[in-house]
Design an enzyme around this catalytic site. Structure first.
Site: not given
Length: 158
Positions: A44, A59, A75
């Site tokens: 991410a 990440a 998300c």
């Protein structure tokens, strides 16, 4: 000064790192930021920009316990799930479809996989953004000097 280029380049850093290090074939998905293996998001990205100075977050799920992701919608994406490098390597091993050169990785513990991933990401980041990265080990006394205090056995017990 192109934020879309910057995000796509960060994604490319992860894509190349995972491909060159683990032979994991990742991709981008149209309209979704991040790095994907099939329907699993393995990385991410999030950035903040102020006065054209970027503060970025990247990440990569390396050995992450993904159990909590069963109870959330990461998300805001409902039809996809979260994956990890370790999970992908375990799946590949169980399916006996390991790519050449990755078998040795299965003998590593979590810290080893994290270290290899970190090193690969730094190397690819340095290439993509044309910077030199120099690693320097700092001893405990130097850290104590910089922070202004040092934990000794006596202060740890108090």
């Amino acid at each position: 000064m192109d934020l879309h280029w910057y995000l796509r380049t960060l994604e490319e850093v992860v894509i190349i790192a995972l491909s060159s290090t683990f032979s994991i074939q990742t991709s981008r998905l149209e309209g979704l930021t991040g790095v994907w293996v099939g329907n699993q998001k393995v990385a991410a990205l999030g950035i903040r920009v102020a006065h054209w100075i970027t503060y970025h977050g990247l990440a990569v799920n390396v050995t992450t316990d993904l159990t909590p992701f069963k109870w959330i919608i990461p998300c805001g994406i409902r039809d996809r799930r979260v994956g990890s490098i370790m999970g992908l390597l375990i799946d590949a091993r169980s399916q006996s479809c390991l790519a050449h050169g990755t078998a040795v990785l299965h003998n590593l513990d979590d810290a080893g996989i994290i270290h290899i991933t970190h090193r690969s990401l730094i190397q690819q980041f340095s290439r993509a953004f044309q910077i030199e990265f120099h690693h320097k080990t700092i001893s405990a006394p130097i850290l104590c000097e910089r922070k202004g205090k040092c934990l000794t056995k006596e202060t740890q017990q108090n």
